[in-house]
Structure formats: C-alpha cells, structure tokens
Write a protein that holds these residues in place. Structure first.
Motif, PDB file in Angstrom:
ATOM      1  N   LYS A   2      27.477  42.992  37.557  1.00 40.25           N
ATOM      2  CA  LYS A   2      27.906  42.167  38.682  1.00 40.25           C
ATOM      3  C   LYS A   2      27.597  40.705  38.352  1.00 40.25           C
ATOM      4  O   LYS A   2      26.447  40.368  38.070  1.00 40.25           O
ATOM      5  CB  LYS A   2      27.198  42.582  39.971  1.00 40.25           C
ATOM      6  CG  LYS A   2      27.670  43.914  40.550  1.00 40.25           C
ATOM      7  CD  LYS A   2      27.003  44.183  41.891  1.00 40.25           C
ATOM      8  CE  LYS A   2      27.478  45.502  42.485  1.00 40.25           C
ATOM      9  NZ  LYS A   2      28.923  45.465  42.835  1.00 40.25           N
ATOM     10  N   ILE A   3      28.627  39.864  38.421  1.00 41.97           N
ATOM     11  CA  ILE A   3      28.489  38.461  38.037  1.00 41.97           C
ATOM     12  C   ILE A   3      28.921  37.587  39.202  1.00 41.97           C
ATOM     13  O   ILE A   3      30.045  37.721  39.706  1.00 41.97           O
ATOM     14  CB  ILE A   3      29.342  38.142  36.796  1.00 41.97           C
ATOM     15  CG1 ILE A   3      28.973  39.074  35.629  1.00 41.97           C
ATOM     16  CG2 ILE A   3      29.185  36.686  36.396  1.00 41.97           C
ATOM     17  CD1 ILE A   3      29.931  38.989  34.455  1.00 41.97           C
ATOM     18  N   ALA A  21      36.005  33.329  34.742  1.00 41.42           N
ATOM     19  CA  ALA A  21      35.830  34.383  35.737  1.00 41.42           C
ATOM     20  C   ALA A  21      36.879  35.476  35.574  1.00 41.42           C
ATOM     21  O   ALA A  21      36.561  36.677  35.622  1.00 41.42           O
ATOM     22  CB  ALA A  21      35.894  33.783  37.146  1.00 41.42           C
ATOM     23  N   ARG A  25      36.412  39.436  34.602  1.00 39.84           N
ATOM     24  CA  ARG A  25      36.984  40.514  35.429  1.00 39.84           C
ATOM     25  C   ARG A  25      37.840  41.436  34.585  1.00 39.84           C
ATOM     26  O   ARG A  25      37.777  42.668  34.727  1.00 39.84           O
ATOM     27  CB  ARG A  25      37.795  39.909  36.569  1.00 39.84           C
ATOM     28  CG  ARG A  25      38.509  40.959  37.420  1.00 39.84           C
ATOM     29  CD  ARG A  25      39.329  40.373  38.544  1.00 39.84           C
ATOM     30  NE  ARG A  25      40.366  39.452  38.108  1.00 39.84           N
ATOM     31  CZ  ARG A  25      41.503  39.814  37.505  1.00 39.84           C
ATOM     32  NH1 ARG A  25      41.736  41.107  37.222  1.00 39.84           N
ATOM     33  NH2 ARG A  25      42.406  38.909  37.158  1.00 39.84           N
ATOM     34  N   HIS A  29      34.024  43.656  34.447  1.00 40.15           N
ATOM     35  CA  HIS A  29      32.873  43.275  35.263  1.00 40.15           C
ATOM     36  C   HIS A  29      33.290  43.063  36.715  1.00 40.15           C
ATOM     37  O   HIS A  29      34.447  42.746  37.012  1.00 40.15           O
ATOM     38  CB  HIS A  29      32.233  42.001  34.713  1.00 40.15           C
ATOM     39  CG  HIS A  29      31.737  42.138  33.307  1.00 40.15           C
ATOM     40  ND1 HIS A  29      30.649  42.910  32.977  1.00 40.15           N
ATOM     41  CD2 HIS A  29      32.207  41.613  32.131  1.00 40.15           C
ATOM     42  CE1 HIS A  29      30.452  42.853  31.661  1.00 40.15           C
ATOM     43  NE2 HIS A  29      31.382  42.077  31.129  1.00 40.15           N
ATOM     44  N   VAL A  31      33.177  40.748  39.604  1.00 42.59           N
ATOM     45  CA  VAL A  31      32.967  39.309  39.733  1.00 42.59           C
ATOM     46  C   VAL A  31      33.136  38.880  41.183  1.00 42.59           C
ATOM     47  O   VAL A  31      34.116  39.252  41.845  1.00 42.59           O
ATOM     48  CB  VAL A  31      33.948  38.522  38.845  1.00 42.59           C
ATOM     49  CG1 VAL A  31      33.709  37.018  38.977  1.00 42.59           C
ATOM     50  CG2 VAL A  31      33.803  38.959  37.388  1.00 42.59           C
ATOM     51  N   TRP A  33      32.593  35.254  43.905  1.00 44.19           N
ATOM     52  CA  TRP A  33      32.565  33.787  43.813  1.00 44.19           C
ATOM     53  C   TRP A  33      32.072  33.189  45.130  1.00 44.19           C
ATOM     54  O   TRP A  33      32.646  33.425  46.186  1.00 44.19           O
ATOM     55  CB  TRP A  33      33.955  33.248  43.503  1.00 44.19           C
ATOM     56  CG  TRP A  33      33.934  31.875  42.880  1.00 44.19           C
ATOM     57  CD1 TRP A  33      33.253  30.783  43.318  1.00 44.19           C
ATOM     58  CD2 TRP A  33      34.616  31.468  41.691  1.00 44.19           C
ATOM     59  NE1 TRP A  33      33.464  29.704  42.487  1.00 44.19           N
ATOM     60  CE2 TRP A  33      34.299  30.095  41.487  1.00 44.19           C
ATOM     61  CE3 TRP A  33      35.475  32.108  40.799  1.00 44.19           C
ATOM     62  CZ2 TRP A  33      34.819  29.373  40.407  1.00 44.19           C
ATOM     63  CZ3 TRP A  33      35.974  31.386  39.742  1.00 44.19           C
ATOM     64  CH2 TRP A  33      35.653  30.036  39.543  1.00 44.19           C
ATOM     65  N   ILE A  48      39.408  38.144  42.910  1.00 44.06           N
ATOM     66  CA  ILE A  48      37.951  38.053  42.911  1.00 44.06           C
ATOM     67  C   ILE A  48      37.477  37.946  44.357  1.00 44.06           C
ATOM     68  O   ILE A  48      38.111  37.253  45.171  1.00 44.06           O
ATOM     69  CB  ILE A  48      37.489  36.828  42.085  1.00 44.06           C
ATOM     70  CG1 ILE A  48      37.725  37.091  40.592  1.00 44.06           C
ATOM     71  CG2 ILE A  48      36.020  36.494  42.336  1.00 44.06           C
ATOM     72  CD1 ILE A  48      37.455  35.895  39.706  1.00 44.06           C
TER      73      ILE A  48
END
Length: 433
Positions: A2-3, A21, A25, A29, A31, A33, A48
């Motif tokens: 998870k970012i 980003a 994705r 991952h 993602v 924001w 996102i």
C-alpha cells in the motif's frame, strides 16, 4: 504494498507525481492519494483512491491571493518569506493529522510525500512509516558549493562572490525563512519532537526520508561537494498521459515559418500578462516565426483580439509535448516542469521570472548553457527580442539543449522513480537526526 502519495493541491507539485503513481498501480500496488478536493477528479481519472484534505487549507494556484490579499503586494524576499510561512509551514500539523487519520482506512506501507509539505519528520517518527520525498523543484538541499535559495545565484567564482552569497544565506536563514522555521519548530515541539539546529529548514525533507526522488537530471543541478546517496535524479517526470490522450497533432500547426516560438507565463503567476506574455509578444510579433502562446486559461480572448497577426496563435492550453517536437525557442517564466519538458525535447530557452523560486530554476538553465535568463520578473520587449535572436542565431544553444535531451532519453523516469519507491524498505530504528 500500500503506497500513499501526498501532495499540495498545486498543479506544479501534483502533476509530476502522476506518472509514478500510475506506474506503481500498474505494477500491482494499492495506491492512494492525499491532496486537495480540487484534484479529486484528476486522481480518480488515474484509477487511484482519493483522500481529500480535511483539516488542511487547500492552497491552489488560483486562490492564493484570495486567501491572502496582502500577498499580491509583496515582492522578492518578503514574498518568499510570506509563502514559506503561510503556504507551506502553517499546514504541517493539519497535513499530519489528516494523514494519521486516513491511515485507519488506508494503512499504507510507505508514503511518497511532496517535499513542500514538510511532514516527513512527523510521519517517520510518530507513525514509524518510511518516507520517499518527492522533489518537483530543483534540489534544495544545502551544500557548501551551492548558492542559497531564492536569490537566483549561480555558483560563486571568486571570494567576493562567495562573501555575497554567504551574507545572502544568513539573510535567508535569519530573516526570510525565520517565520517558517519558527512555525515548523513550534508545531514539532507540540508533538515532543526536537528539530536539529544545524542546517536549514529546506534540508528537513532530505534528512527525514529513506530516499529522495529528484526530478530532472543531475546536469541541471549545480556541482556539489557532498553527494547525498539518498537522492535519485530520475529525469523529466512529466504529467501522466493516457495512451489515447493527445492535443492538436503537429501537422495541425502552421509549418511554413522558418522558426517556431512557444510562450507561456505558467499556471500560478499568470494573472498579470504584462509581466512576460505581453512583452514577449511585443518582441516577436513582427518576426517571421510562428508564435504559440499558452495562457493557462486567463485572458485568452483579450490577447487574441490584441494580437490578430496570423503568425500568433493564442490558446488557453497547449500540448507542449507536441509543439516542442518542432519548436526552436521556449519563452517561459521558469516553471521547472515546463523547463524539463522543453529540454527533454532539445528546445533551448529564454527565461524570465523571479517569484516562487523561478529565479533559482532560471539560474540553473543559464549555468547549464541551455538558455538565457533575463533575471527579471517583467522584461523589456527589446531584451526579449535580443535573447530570442541570440538563441536562434547561435547553434550552440540548440546543441547544448540537444545534449541534455539525450541525457533525458537514457532512462524511463517514471520507472526509475517507481523502482525507488519499491526498494524503500522498513524504517530502521535510527533514521538520523
């Protein structure tokens, strides 16, 4: 993994992060924001999840003077100091509390944080989360060989120059950035966090990160005595463009002129077009050249009426990636994203801007030999005309810009930046001062 991406709600800070980003994705991952509500649609268009500001004040390119009417009257160092305190430092606690709260819904493993948010120390210390600092402006970490920020200096060549820059550094630390520094320390003290006295406030995003993604090539920075191994120069991180997205095709622009000039005053300081756009048009309207002007959506119709010449084409927005394929000179106030895009296509520049750190960008352009800096916020048309003629007449400008273009082409910037994020490991027990 998870970012979480976190950025100011300002296009120049948000846009360069989008390609990274999306790349993460696409690599599988999860993602999210964190940014202002104004960018909600843009974030969702990237597929996102958006986490809007809750406590934080949304500073946008179009509302700064509305939020702070007194800002419009400030110039030079006073304007820099005001922005440092109001736009950047004042929101730190709000940003951090928002991020700490959203962690309940999105327990991120690593955060990619816009350097201008200054929450790196709080997130790493109090949340024990690793941070990747994202720098969308020139490298602002202090170094003995690098001039102080905000003055538009190039590296000093002699003792007198070094003395002047040392005095300017003290002015920056003790006067210009003092309110922002005091606010930064006060907010951290409320969380029981001490901030080292050595170094500058602008060093903090570098100190408290596992890694730093620095936009642009190293050749667009000044030489440094101390090389920070955490910093990764990844090249021109340009806004994400969906595969089907495109502006006017190159052949839709007139190609019968011997030269093409592109003019813009950016997306923040573009209300008063008499600063750069009008002087530039006055300088080049009589040239045998196609002149493409991007207004950023302000005053377009009025400019079209004022400059009806057939070689002048004024638009709200321009697909720079398309027009730079055949442009010869880019006349700009020095936005770092536009400068990088121009150089990534091998287009030399004529730059004129001081505020919002533009003079530091423009000093680097001139130092690298890829453009001429007019060193003013409001150039004289005669000076613009002279600079444009110089760039068009001397093939050395095009050659040096082409050399930098070749450097940009050596890597995939979004992939390189995504690699930095993926390689960021667990936060070690001792993360520095």
């Amino acid at each position: 993994m998870k970012i979480l991406f976190a950025s100011q709600a300002i296009d120049g800070h948000f846009n360069p992060m989008t390609g990274v980003a999306v790349r993460l994705r696409e690599r599988g991952h999860d993602v999210g924001w964190y940014t202002g509500p104004v960018l909600a649609d843009k974030v969702r268009a990237l597929d996102i999840r958006h986490f809007p500001f809750r406590r934080a004040v949304e500073h946008r390119a179009d509302n700064l003077n509305e939020l702070y009417p007194e800002r419009a009257r400030l110039k030079g160092p006073r304007a820099v100091g005001f922005d440092g305190e109001k736009i950047f430092a004042s929101n730190i606690s709000n940003f951090f509390e928002d991020v700490r709260e959203l962690h309940g819904d999105f327990p991120f493993d690593v955060a990619v944080v816009d350097s201008s948010m200054f929450i790196q120390r709080l997130v790493t210390r109090l949340m024990r989360k690793p941070i990747v600092t994202f720098v969308a402006i020139p490298n602002m970490e202090s170094d003995p060989l690098v001039p102080p920020l905000f003055f538009g200096f190039k590296p000093a060549r002699n003792l007198a120059g070094k003395a002047v820059q040392a005095a300017a550094g003290l002015l920056s630390d003790k006067v210009i950035l003092r309110p922002a520094g005091q606010s930064y320390r006060r907010q951290h003290a409320a969380y029981g966090q001490d901030v080292p006295r050595q170094g500058r406030l602008t060093d903090e995003p570098y100190r408290c990160a596992e890694a730093i993604i620095q936009t642009g090539p190293a050749s667009l920075d000044f030489p440094r005595r101390n090389v920070n191994p955490k910093i990764h120069y990844v090249g021109a991180l340009l806004p994400y463009r969906p595969p089907a997205a495109a502006g006017p095709a190159a052949d839709e622009w007139p190609r019968s002129y011997p030269a093409t000039l592109v003019v813009t005053q950016g997306t923040v300081d573009n209300v008063d077009q008499d600063k750069l756009i009008v002087p530039a048009l006055e300088a080049v309207k009589g040239m045998d050249a196609l002149v493409i002007v991007a207004t950023g959506g302000r005053g377009t119709a009025a400019l079209q009426a004022r400059y009806p010449q057939p070689n002048i084409m004024v638009r709200d927005f321009v697909d720079f990636a398309t027009v730079f394929e055949f442009a010869d000179v880019f006349i700009s106030n020095g936005g770092f994203g536009g400068v990088q895009l121009s150089l990534s296509k091998g287009v030399p520049l004529v730059v004129s801007g001081i505020n919002e750190g533009k003079n530091d960008v423009n000093a680097r352009v001139e130092y690298a030999g890829v453009g001429i800096s007019l060193k003013t916020e409001s150039p004289n048309p005669r000076d613009v005309a002279t600079a444009v003629a110089d760039v068009l007449g001397d093939p050395g400008w095009k050659r040096r810009a082409g050399e930098m273009r070749d450097q940009f082409k050596q890597a995939d910037p979004a992939a390189a930046a995504a690699d930095v994020v993926e390689s960021t490991g667990r936060l070690p027990e001792d993360t520095g001062p």
